[in-house]
Design a protein around this motif. Structure first.
Motif, PDB file in Angstrom:
ATOM      1  N   LEU A  59       0.728  -1.316  -0.079  1.00 36.76           N
ATOM      2  CA  LEU A  59      -0.003  -0.132  -0.013  1.00 36.76           C
ATOM      3  C   LEU A  59       0.958   1.322  -0.047  1.00 36.76           C
ATOM      4  O   LEU A  59       0.631   2.138  -0.584  1.00 36.76           O
ATOM      5  CB  LEU A  59      -0.788  -0.130   1.299  1.00 36.76           C
ATOM      6  CG  LEU A  59      -1.904   1.145   1.470  1.00 36.76           C
ATOM      7  CD1 LEU A  59      -2.830   1.064   0.548  1.00 36.76           C
ATOM      8  CD2 LEU A  59      -2.373   1.560   2.616  1.00 36.76           C
ATOM      9  N   ALA A  60       1.850   1.216   0.889  1.00 40.90           N
ATOM     10  CA  ALA A  60       2.686   2.418   0.889  1.00 40.90           C
ATOM     11  C   ALA A  60       3.584   2.666  -0.445  1.00 40.90           C
ATOM     12  O   ALA A  60       3.739   3.887  -1.037  1.00 40.90           O
ATOM     13  CB  ALA A  60       3.617   2.289   1.907  1.00 40.90           C
ATOM     14  N   ALA A  61       3.830   1.488  -1.082  1.00 37.26           N
ATOM     15  CA  ALA A  61       4.652   1.506  -2.330  1.00 37.26           C
ATOM     16  C   ALA A  61       3.708   2.311  -3.219  1.00 37.26           C
ATOM     17  O   ALA A  61       4.052   2.772  -4.213  1.00 37.26           O
ATOM     18  CB  ALA A  61       5.083   0.248  -2.733  1.00 37.26           C
ATOM     19  N   LEU A  67      -6.372   4.795  -0.457  1.00 34.48           N
ATOM     20  CA  LEU A  67      -7.020   5.504   0.449  1.00 34.48           C
ATOM     21  C   LEU A  67      -7.125   7.180  -0.129  1.00 34.48           C
ATOM     22  O   LEU A  67      -7.376   7.828   0.676  1.00 34.48           O
ATOM     23  CB  LEU A  67      -6.006   5.554   1.552  1.00 34.48           C
ATOM     24  CG  LEU A  67      -5.687   4.120   2.307  1.00 34.48           C
ATOM     25  CD1 LEU A  67      -4.990   4.130   3.595  1.00 34.48           C
ATOM     26  CD2 LEU A  67      -7.414   3.418   2.310  1.00 34.48           C
ATOM     27  N   ASP A  68      -6.780   7.202  -1.266  1.00 32.07           N
ATOM     28  CA  ASP A  68      -6.912   8.644  -1.610  1.00 32.07           C
ATOM     29  C   ASP A  68      -8.237   9.333  -1.345  1.00 32.07           C
ATOM     30  O   ASP A  68      -9.381   8.693  -1.598  1.00 32.07           O
ATOM     31  CB  ASP A  68      -6.737   8.855  -3.195  1.00 32.07           C
ATOM     32  CG  ASP A  68      -6.260  10.005  -3.704  1.00 32.07           C
ATOM     33  OD1 ASP A  68      -5.888  10.901  -3.121  1.00 32.07           O
ATOM     34  OD2 ASP A  68      -6.860  10.377  -4.815  1.00 32.07           O
ATOM     35  N   VAL A 188     -10.718  -1.917   4.286  1.00 30.57           N
ATOM     36  CA  VAL A 188      -9.664  -2.280   3.786  1.00 30.57           C
ATOM     37  C   VAL A 188      -8.931  -2.983   4.916  1.00 30.57           C
ATOM     38  O   VAL A 188      -8.188  -2.597   5.723  1.00 30.57           O
ATOM     39  CB  VAL A 188      -8.540  -1.222   3.280  1.00 30.57           C
ATOM     40  CG1 VAL A 188      -7.298  -1.666   2.630  1.00 30.57           C
ATOM     41  CG2 VAL A 188      -9.470  -0.090   2.412  1.00 30.57           C
ATOM     42  N   VAL A 189      -8.451  -4.475   4.354  1.00 30.67           N
ATOM     43  CA  VAL A 189      -7.536  -5.245   5.159  1.00 30.67           C
ATOM     44  C   VAL A 189      -6.221  -5.201   4.462  1.00 30.67           C
ATOM     45  O   VAL A 189      -6.014  -5.670   3.422  1.00 30.67           O
ATOM     46  CB  VAL A 189      -8.236  -6.551   5.162  1.00 30.67           C
ATOM     47  CG1 VAL A 189      -7.528  -7.590   6.100  1.00 30.67           C
ATOM     48  CG2 VAL A 189      -9.683  -6.368   5.879  1.00 30.67           C
ATOM     49  N   LEU A 190      -5.177  -4.901   5.386  1.00 23.10           N
ATOM     50  CA  LEU A 190      -3.881  -5.170   4.845  1.00 23.10           C
ATOM     51  C   LEU A 190      -3.371  -6.536   5.249  1.00 23.10           C
ATOM     52  O   LEU A 190      -3.295  -6.852   6.690  1.00 23.10           O
ATOM     53  CB  LEU A 190      -3.143  -4.065   5.610  1.00 23.10           C
ATOM     54  CG  LEU A 190      -3.579  -2.521   5.133  1.00 23.10           C
ATOM     55  CD1 LEU A 190      -2.625  -1.756   5.534  1.00 23.10           C
ATOM     56  CD2 LEU A 190      -3.654  -2.541   3.681  1.00 23.10           C
ATOM     57  N   ASP A 191      -2.663  -7.367   4.373  1.00 23.54           N
ATOM     58  CA  ASP A 191      -2.379  -8.914   4.945  1.00 23.54           C
ATOM     59  C   ASP A 191      -0.951  -8.973   5.572  1.00 23.54           C
ATOM     60  O   ASP A 191      -0.137  -8.242   5.177  1.00 23.54           O
ATOM     61  CB  ASP A 191      -2.392  -9.775   3.529  1.00 23.54           C
ATOM     62  CG  ASP A 191      -3.035 -11.209   3.964  1.00 23.54           C
ATOM     63  OD1 ASP A 191      -3.453 -11.508   5.226  1.00 23.54           O
ATOM     64  OD2 ASP A 191      -3.030 -11.892   3.194  1.00 23.54           O
TER      65      ASP A 191
END
Length: 435
Positions: A59-61, A67-68, A188-191
């Motif tokens: 997500l950060a990359a 999330l915009d 939103v789920v970050l794995d």
């Protein structure tokens, strides 16, 4: 003041002191840290050098494109870290590419200051100034009201799981998904990896009549899924009946993770997801030996090897010998003596066993846990279930308890859940996202 209120107040004081000390160590005034000044350098994923990249790193990359334009609230705890062990909230907060406006803390709290069965309460995080809302033991409309009060648009979940149905973070995820539907929020789920692999599911499947916060819905005791895969399963199979419709859900998968990966092969840092889950080895045995929470034996809390050490006053070498005679795959049992510093038998020397997993690919944690229950009852006359029948909540029905009481052996008990486990495995297969 109640004991709970005093505990929450002391945790807030600890968090405030920690936040100020951390800011000073970094050369930033506590006031500036609390103001959460934006414009800091953006996080660049990949600093840890591991093969696996988490959902957050991906997500950060992307520059947080998913999330915009959203006011974002994070459901996370100390395990929400980058590959170079910076907390994701501390990384996101000063980054102008994402509008992080709130944090939601689960059991043990956002910063992890609470023991089992506790949380940090509502406070403002000293390091960022962000409001931290307490989600522990909140669900349905009460949790939806918290999301509404926070004024976020999107709820993002990023917590390391331990792979067991009764590890409460996956039910925090489920409760957040249901509450998000009720509050009209996106999820939103970050794995992150299942630390004990995602090869298969093991153990009994929950009977809904026994649903609690250690098991809301009918999944296997060792589910063999990642949190994002569970989110997909929850959203299709369970959330519509609980909330009226499915959640507005998106997941961010990992890259580089394989289903047969144990945590120590990922290159990712291990942060204890709760005070009594200090190592990945703890997670390896946890889905079986946590069953001893439902007995009068110590499950090793208050030692340096929780869930690997089990025992009670009056137990001797005969238990290790009986467990060894079961010839369970992948594990040896050592006669052990220990003195818990808290919890059951605090300050008393007890006898029991230590598990030594020597072949983790062959090891079945749930069958091992059942074998240990069966043999403990046979060799120790003092064996008893907790009076509240907590074992039924952990196993998901009364079957395990009643069969062991009736003299069933390990294989008899395991056979009793095979049909429902096969049904769950078939459902589970539809939601798997990694090879």
């Amino acid at each position: 003041m109640s004991t709970s209120a005093e505990s929450n107040l002391s945790r807030r004081r600890l968090l405030a002191a920690t936040g100020a000390a951390g800011a000073l160590a970094a050369g930033v005034s506590p006031a500036s840290a609390a103001e959460g000044m934006h414009g800091g350098s953006a996080y660049t994923p990949g600093g840890g050098g591991g093969r696996v990249r988490t959902g957050f790193d991906r997500l950060a990359a992307s520059g947080y494109r998913l999330l915009d334009g959203q006011r974002v609230g994070m459901v996370t705890n100390p395990t929400g870290v980058t590959a170079d062990v910076r907390h994701i909230v501390d990384v996101m907060h000063p980054d102008d590419r994402v509008n992080l406006t709130a944090v939601f803390g689960p059991e043990h709290g956002f910063r992890g200051t609470a023991q089992a069965g506790g949380s940090e309460g509502r406070y403002d995080d000293p390091a960022t100034g962000l409001p931290v809302f307490d989600t522990y033991q909140k669900s349905g409309q009460a949790l939806a009201d918290i999301f509404t009060e926070s004024r976020v648009d999107t709820v993002v979940f990023d917590i390391q799981d331990a792979g067991a149905r009764f590890y409460t973070y996956i039910w925090t995820l489920f409760d957040c998904m249901v509450a998000a539907v009720l509050a009209g929020k996106r999820v939103v789920v970050l794995d992150r990896p299942n630390p004990v692999t995602g090869r298969n599911a093991y153990g009994p499947v929950l009977d809904k009549a026994y649903a609690t916060f250690v098991g809301r819905e009918p999944i296997a005791q060792a589910h063999g899924m990642t949190v994002a895969e569970l989110a997909l399963l929850f959203n299709a199979e369970f959330v519509p009946s609980a909330a009226g419709r499915a959640a507005d859900l998106e997941i961010v998968e990992m890259s580089g993770w394989r289903r047969d990966d144990f945590f120590d092969t990922t290159g990712l840092p291990w942060v204890p997801p709760s005070p009594n889950m200090p190592t990945p080895e703890t997670a390896l045995v946890y889905s079986g030996t946590c069953l001893f929470e439902g007995t009068n034996l110590s499950e090793g809390r208050g030692t340096t090897r929780p869930f690997e050490l089990l025992g009670a006053e009056g137990i001797d070498r005969r238990w290790a010998e009986a467990a060894g005679d079961l010839d369970l795959p992948g594990v040896h049992f050592r006669e052990a003596y220990f003195t818990p510093t808290f919890s059951k038998f605090q300050g008393k020397t007890v006898g029991g066993v230590q598990l030594h997993v020597h072949d983790r690919a062959a090891y079945d944690p749930v069958r091992t846990g059942i074998g240990l229950l069966v043999t403990a009852k046979r060799v120790w006359s003092g064996f008893a279930w907790r009076e509240d029948k907590w074992i039924d909540k952990l196993t998901g029905s009364a079957t395990v308890r009643t069969m062991i009481d009736d003299g069933a052996d390990t294989d008899d008990v395991v056979r009793a859940w095979r049909e429902r486990l096969a049904e769950f495995r078939a459902v589970r297969k539809k939601y798997l996202r990694y090879r």
